[in-house]
Design a protein around this motif. Structure first.
Motif, PDB file in Angstrom:
ATOM      1  N   PHE A 151       0.727  -1.378   0.087  1.00 19.17           N
ATOM      2  CA  PHE A 151       0.282   0.000   0.060  1.00 19.17           C
ATOM      3  C   PHE A 151       0.857   1.108   0.072  1.00 19.17           C
ATOM      4  O   PHE A 151       0.323   2.385  -0.177  1.00 19.17           O
ATOM      5  N   ILE A 152       2.095   1.091   0.161  1.00 20.79           N
ATOM      6  CA  ILE A 152       3.072   2.390   0.360  1.00 20.79           C
ATOM      7  C   ILE A 152       3.057   3.093  -1.013  1.00 20.79           C
ATOM      8  O   ILE A 152       2.941   4.241  -0.990  1.00 20.79           O
ATOM      9  N   ASN A 153       2.830   2.326  -1.940  1.00 23.35           N
ATOM     10  CA  ASN A 153       3.076   3.076  -3.310  1.00 23.35           C
ATOM     11  C   ASN A 153       1.709   4.057  -3.554  1.00 23.35           C
ATOM     12  O   ASN A 153       1.946   4.938  -4.134  1.00 23.35           O
ATOM     13  N   TYR A 154       0.717   3.567  -3.134  1.00 27.85           N
ATOM     14  CA  TYR A 154      -0.730   4.323  -3.158  1.00 27.85           C
ATOM     15  C   TYR A 154      -0.471   5.368  -2.132  1.00 27.85           C
ATOM     16  O   TYR A 154      -1.146   6.692  -2.479  1.00 27.85           O
ATOM     17  N   VAL A 155      -0.010   5.350  -0.863  1.00 29.79           N
ATOM     18  CA  VAL A 155       0.323   6.439   0.129  1.00 29.79           C
ATOM     19  C   VAL A 155       1.116   7.587  -0.894  1.00 29.79           C
ATOM     20  O   VAL A 155       0.808   8.699  -0.761  1.00 29.79           O
ATOM     21  N   GLU A 156       2.075   6.919  -1.304  1.00 31.67           N
ATOM     22  CA  GLU A 156       3.151   8.057  -1.939  1.00 31.67           C
ATOM     23  C   GLU A 156       2.254   8.801  -3.034  1.00 31.67           C
ATOM     24  O   GLU A 156       2.671  10.056  -3.178  1.00 31.67           O
ATOM     25  N   LYS A 157       1.703   7.988  -4.046  1.00 25.73           N
ATOM     26  CA  LYS A 157       1.063   8.720  -4.948  1.00 25.73           C
ATOM     27  C   LYS A 157      -0.045   9.752  -4.510  1.00 25.73           C
ATOM     28  O   LYS A 157      -0.094  10.786  -5.017  1.00 25.73           O
ATOM     29  N   ILE A 158      -0.727   9.436  -3.419  1.00 25.74           N
ATOM     30  CA  ILE A 158      -1.627  10.447  -2.899  1.00 25.74           C
ATOM     31  C   ILE A 158      -0.737  11.607  -2.364  1.00 25.74           C
ATOM     32  O   ILE A 158      -1.387  12.797  -2.834  1.00 25.74           O
ATOM     33  N   VAL A 159       0.165  11.408  -1.503  1.00 19.98           N
ATOM     34  CA  VAL A 159       0.723  12.636  -0.997  1.00 19.98           C
ATOM     35  C   VAL A 159       1.385  13.438  -2.148  1.00 19.98           C
ATOM     36  O   VAL A 159       1.299  14.504  -2.204  1.00 19.98           O
ATOM     37  N   VAL A 160       2.087  12.786  -3.169  1.00 17.16           N
ATOM     38  CA  VAL A 160       2.652  13.595  -4.080  1.00 17.16           C
ATOM     39  C   VAL A 160       1.606  14.284  -5.010  1.00 17.16           C
ATOM     40  O   VAL A 160       1.899  15.433  -5.413  1.00 17.16           O
ATOM     41  N   PHE A 161       0.670  13.724  -5.133  1.00 13.44           N
ATOM     42  CA  PHE A 161      -0.638  14.226  -6.097  1.00 13.44           C
ATOM     43  C   PHE A 161      -1.091  15.430  -5.304  1.00 13.44           C
ATOM     44  O   PHE A 161      -1.205  16.527  -6.019  1.00 13.44           O
ATOM     45  N   LEU A 162      -1.251  15.426  -3.995  1.00 17.12           N
ATOM     46  CA  LEU A 162      -1.643  16.730  -3.271  1.00 17.12           C
ATOM     47  C   LEU A 162      -0.695  17.767  -3.383  1.00 17.12           C
ATOM     48  O   LEU A 162      -1.116  18.845  -3.230  1.00 17.12           O
ATOM     49  N   TYR A 163       0.524  17.166  -2.913  1.00 13.12           N
ATOM     50  CA  TYR A 163       1.797  18.276  -3.082  1.00 13.12           C
ATOM     51  C   TYR A 163       1.881  19.015  -4.402  1.00 13.12           C
ATOM     52  O   TYR A 163       1.999  20.120  -4.403  1.00 13.12           O
ATOM     53  N   LEU A 164       1.616  18.236  -5.358  1.00 14.69           N
ATOM     54  CA  LEU A 164       1.666  18.833  -6.835  1.00 14.69           C
ATOM     55  C   LEU A 164       0.544  20.002  -7.183  1.00 14.69           C
ATOM     56  O   LEU A 164       0.795  21.045  -7.798  1.00 14.69           O
ATOM     57  N   ILE A 165      -0.533  19.700  -6.621  1.00 15.65           N
ATOM     58  CA  ILE A 165      -1.607  20.374  -6.774  1.00 15.65           C
ATOM     59  C   ILE A 165      -1.237  21.713  -6.023  1.00 15.65           C
ATOM     60  O   ILE A 165      -1.659  22.680  -6.660  1.00 15.65           O
TER      61      ILE A 165
END
Length: 202
Positions: A151-165
């Motif tokens: 699940f770490i890959n999904y957590v990483e994607k969510i964090v980076v997605f919010l960060y980029l926005i």
């Protein structure tokens, strides 16, 4: 102008940003999702979605590269805004200050606080974006130790997605700062020309 309006302005600036925490929270109002500002979030969401969802490369390395690229840009923008803020203070001549206070009285438009407050808020927002970039960068380094968890890959994607926005939205705010700067320079020239015209007519 009446004494009450002068005293009101003195009270406003004497109590200006006494708490840095309150000032920081207030600063994020320029990134509001209300009114026309909501459209400023559309492009950052689209770009961030494209980077996160359509990236078939090594996510971790790609995200690290993106953040490493963002930090110098954010630092450069912060430096530019800080310099611009200093230059703008020079434009607040006595005549311009009186004009903006008079404008509030006649049009119920608090232009003086709006201009000064906006650039201060912009500095707080970009300072926060730099801090968030550093936190996310450190977080990605630490999260690599748990890469074996599914699940770490999904957590990483969510964090980076919010960060980029958030980061792209901050960068888009430069458009508003350009608009406000041009308006302020135009007002400054209007006041200066009016003064010259009055002196010429004497």
């Amino acid at each position: 102008m009446n004494e009450e309006l002068w005293n009101k302005k003195l009270r406003e600036f004497s109590s200006f940003n006494k708490s840095s925490i309150v000032a920081l929270i207030k600063a994020f109002s320029i990134l509001s999702v209300k009114g026309r500002n909501k459209w400023n979030w559309v492009l950052p969401i689209i770009i961030s979605s494209f980077i996160v969802l359509f990236n078939n490369l090594d996510y971790h390395k790609t995200f690290n590269s993106v953040i490493e690229s963002m930090l110098p840009i954010q630092l450069a923008i912060f430096g530019i805004i800080f310099t611009l803020y200093s230059i703008i203070l020079v434009f607040f001549s006595d005549a311009l200050t009186i004009f903006l206070i008079r404008l509030e009285k006649e049009c119920k438009n608090d232009a003086l606080n709006s201009y000064i407050g906006y650039y201060g808020d912009l500095l707080y927002v970009f300072f926060s974006s730099i801090c968030i970039s550093l936190i996310v960068k450190i977080g990605l380094i630490r999260i690599e130790e748990f890469s074996y968890l599914y699940f770490i890959n999904y957590v990483e994607k969510i964090v980076v997605f919010l960060y980029l926005i958030f980061t792209f939205r901050c960068i888009m705010e430069i458009y508003s700062s350009i608009y406000n700067t041009i308006n302020l320079f135009s007002l400054s020239m209007y006041v200066r020309i009016s003064d010259l015209k009055d002196k010429r007519d004497l």
